[in-house]
Design a protein around this motif. Structure first.
Motif, PDB file in Angstrom:
ATOM      1  N   ARG A  96       0.837  -1.191   0.000  1.00 34.57           N
ATOM      2  CA  ARG A  96       0.000   0.000   0.000  1.00 34.57           C
ATOM      3  C   ARG A  96       0.878   1.249   0.000  1.00 34.57           C
ATOM      4  O   ARG A  96       2.017   1.240   0.470  1.00 34.57           O
ATOM      5  CB  ARG A  96      -0.899   0.050   1.250  1.00 34.57           C
ATOM      6  CG  ARG A  96      -1.826  -1.154   1.437  1.00 34.57           C
ATOM      7  CD  ARG A  96      -2.960  -1.178   0.439  1.00 34.57           C
ATOM      8  NE  ARG A  96      -3.936  -2.213   0.762  1.00 34.57           N
ATOM      9  CZ  ARG A  96      -3.896  -3.451   0.269  1.00 34.57           C
ATOM     10  NH1 ARG A  96      -2.911  -3.795  -0.558  1.00 34.57           N
ATOM     11  NH2 ARG A  96      -4.823  -4.334   0.597  1.00 34.57           N
ATOM     12  N   ALA A  97       0.315   2.349  -0.510  1.00 36.39           N
ATOM     13  CA  ALA A  97       0.917   3.672  -0.397  1.00 36.39           C
ATOM     14  C   ALA A  97       0.165   4.452   0.671  1.00 36.39           C
ATOM     15  O   ALA A  97      -1.055   4.307   0.825  1.00 36.39           O
ATOM     16  CB  ALA A  97       0.848   4.411  -1.737  1.00 36.39           C
ATOM     17  N   ILE A  98       0.875   5.293   1.417  1.00 38.24           N
ATOM     18  CA  ILE A  98       0.274   6.083   2.489  1.00 38.24           C
ATOM     19  C   ILE A  98      -0.176   7.419   1.917  1.00 38.24           C
ATOM     20  O   ILE A  98       0.619   8.166   1.347  1.00 38.24           O
ATOM     21  CB  ILE A  98       1.273   6.291   3.640  1.00 38.24           C
ATOM     22  CG1 ILE A  98       1.762   4.936   4.166  1.00 38.24           C
ATOM     23  CG2 ILE A  98       0.636   7.099   4.772  1.00 38.24           C
ATOM     24  CD1 ILE A  98       2.919   5.033   5.143  1.00 38.24           C
ATOM     25  N   LEU A  99      -1.475   7.715   2.062  1.00 40.90           N
ATOM     26  CA  LEU A  99      -2.048   8.947   1.517  1.00 40.90           C
ATOM     27  C   LEU A  99      -1.990  10.099   2.514  1.00 40.90           C
ATOM     28  O   LEU A  99      -1.871  11.262   2.121  1.00 40.90           O
ATOM     29  CB  LEU A  99      -3.502   8.711   1.097  1.00 40.90           C
ATOM     30  CG  LEU A  99      -3.738   7.633   0.044  1.00 40.90           C
ATOM     31  CD1 LEU A  99      -5.236   7.483  -0.224  1.00 40.90           C
ATOM     32  CD2 LEU A  99      -2.994   7.940  -1.245  1.00 40.90           C
ATOM     33  N   GLU A 100      -2.127   9.787   3.808  1.00 42.87           N
ATOM     34  CA  GLU A 100      -2.080  10.795   4.865  1.00 42.87           C
ATOM     35  C   GLU A 100      -1.236  10.245   6.011  1.00 42.87           C
ATOM     36  O   GLU A 100      -1.142   9.031   6.191  1.00 42.87           O
ATOM     37  CB  GLU A 100      -3.485  11.106   5.396  1.00 42.87           C
ATOM     38  CG  GLU A 100      -4.485  11.599   4.375  1.00 42.87           C
ATOM     39  CD  GLU A 100      -5.869  11.747   4.992  1.00 42.87           C
ATOM     40  OE1 GLU A 100      -5.957  11.935   6.237  1.00 42.87           O
ATOM     41  OE2 GLU A 100      -6.866  11.648   4.241  1.00 42.87           O
TER      42      GLU A 100
END
Length: 403
Positions: free
Chosen positions: A294-298
């Motif tokens: 996953r990529a971290i958005l916040e």
């Protein structure tokens, strides 16, 4: 272990002679901390080592499955994007588009629909075992049994001609082999995408009673482009045969190495015990062995750390399923264990769509093969079995058996 130069490379190698166990370095990291930093292609990303934390974070909407998001820890150098050809469906998308596309193909994988297919799958398995018993030995269980079963099933479900199985099996194996060149893998992806795009054209002209024809109806209604429909077909075709085929072969090999557990399956017709064995083997083996990403958005504060927007996170399900806090004596294969809460299929909105089908196929296989061939055994030494250490999906390239 937060300094970049101290972070180990991920994925890590398995220990020699322990092909069924996660890499020992993962166990060390799990004991050390719930969150650690690792290297993926020179970038520092977070690794979530424990079962409970993985389930918590995999449902956090501040994490993205979109491979194009900054920080996404791709499992291999990223393939060039082909804007003209089909992609690989909704697997690398976020809601709401992920949910919209996934809903279009949910119905055929619902438990009641899958259970209606059990007699067909049982006949496929019985017919292939008849062929094994009538043919020469030793025989490669992968090519003669493990691959044909899920390939036949997913072809019937999708409406893909099974006579094309050599083509899509070859190209999917190239696409999933991380040691192949970018050019070779991109060509394989294009081959499968082009094949499904042309097949979708056939379904638009001559629909039948299958999943791809259902997607063609969505195309005619303007809900879906032909390219996106083909991309969903790519995802379902590859996932529908590769994962289950590897689980059949690897699960059989694991049972052959644990004869006491094999005997429990061979000597029972109790569907509850067979279902339990399937769940335990899914927990114990973890053929998706390079983690969910996953990529971290916040920014997220978790376990005393700040996971910053633009960073990446990996959830290695193999070590989560060996977490002693969740599964006592996790390195013991016990087919009577209640392992239903494993994360072999992921967790949250992105958990595997086809898990009811995979479970049913494995129940039929594990409940039939060893009973009908009670003296099944390896025909080569364990050290001579070629394991897929170089693949995005773990398993064996071949498994010579005799009886």
């Amino acid at each position: 272990m937060t300094a970049t130069q101290q972070a180990p490379e991920y994925p890590m190698p398995r220990a020699a002679g322990c092909p069924f166990d996660p890499p020992p370095k993962l166990r060390e990291l799990q004991e050390e901390s719930p969150l650690v930093k690792v290297h993926v292609f020179g970038r520092s990303v977070w690794l979530v080592t424990r079962y409970a934390d993985q389930r918590t974070l995999m449902t956090d909407p501040r994490l993205s499955s979109d491979v194009t998001q900054p920080g996404y820890p791709s499992p291999q150098p990223q393939l060039p994007r082909d804007e003209d050809g089909p992609g690989i469906g909704f697997i690398l998308m976020d809601d709401p588009e992920h949910a919209r596309l996934r809903r279009m193909v949910t119905a055929p994988f619902m438990i009641k629909r899958v259970e209606a297919m059990r007699p067909q799958v049982q006949k496929i398995v019985d017919d292939l075992i008849d062929d094994l018993l009538a043919g020469p030995k030793p025989v490669d269980l992968v090519q003669a049994f493990a691959l044909p079963i899920p390939s036949l099933v997913i072809c019937r479900l999708l409406g893909v001609p099974y006579e094309d199985h050599d083509f899509f099996q070859l190209n999917s194996s190239i696409l999933l082999r991380t040691t192949e060149s970018i050019e070779a893998r991109n060509k394989a992806r294009g081959n499968i995408g082009g094949y499904l795009y042309e097949l979708m054209g056939d379904k638009l002209e001559n629909p039948t009673d299958d999943l791809l024809s259902g997607l063609a109806e969505r195309v005619r209604a303007g809900e879906l482009s032909r390219k996106d429909a083909a991309g969903i077909g790519v995802l379902l075709l590859i996932a529908g045969h590769e994962t289950t085929a590897n689980m059949i072969a690897l699960g059989t090999l694991a049972l052959l190495e644990h004869p006491d557990q094999l005997a429990k399956l061979r000597d029972t017709d109790d569907p509850k015990l067979i279902a339990s064995a399937v769940e335990e083997l899914l927990r114990y083996l973890n053929i998706t062995h390079n983690g969910r990403r996953r990529a971290i958005l916040e920014d997220i504060e978790f376990e005393g750390q700040i996971l910053k927007a633009g960073e990446g996170v990996i959830f290695p399900n193999d070590i989560a399923n060996r977490d002693p806090e969740m599964f006592p004596e996790p390195d013991t294969l016990d087919v009577t264990r209640d392992a239903r809460r494993h994360v072999a299929f992921g967790f949250g909105v992105h958990q595997c769509l086809g898990q009811p089908l995979a479970r049913m196929e494995l129940q039929v296989v594990y409940g039939t093969l060893y009973r009908r061939i009670p003296t099944l055994r390896r025909a080569v030494e364990l050290d001579d079995v070629p394991f897929k250490h170089d693949g995005a999906v773990y398993g064996v390239y071949s498994l010579p058996v005799t009886w």
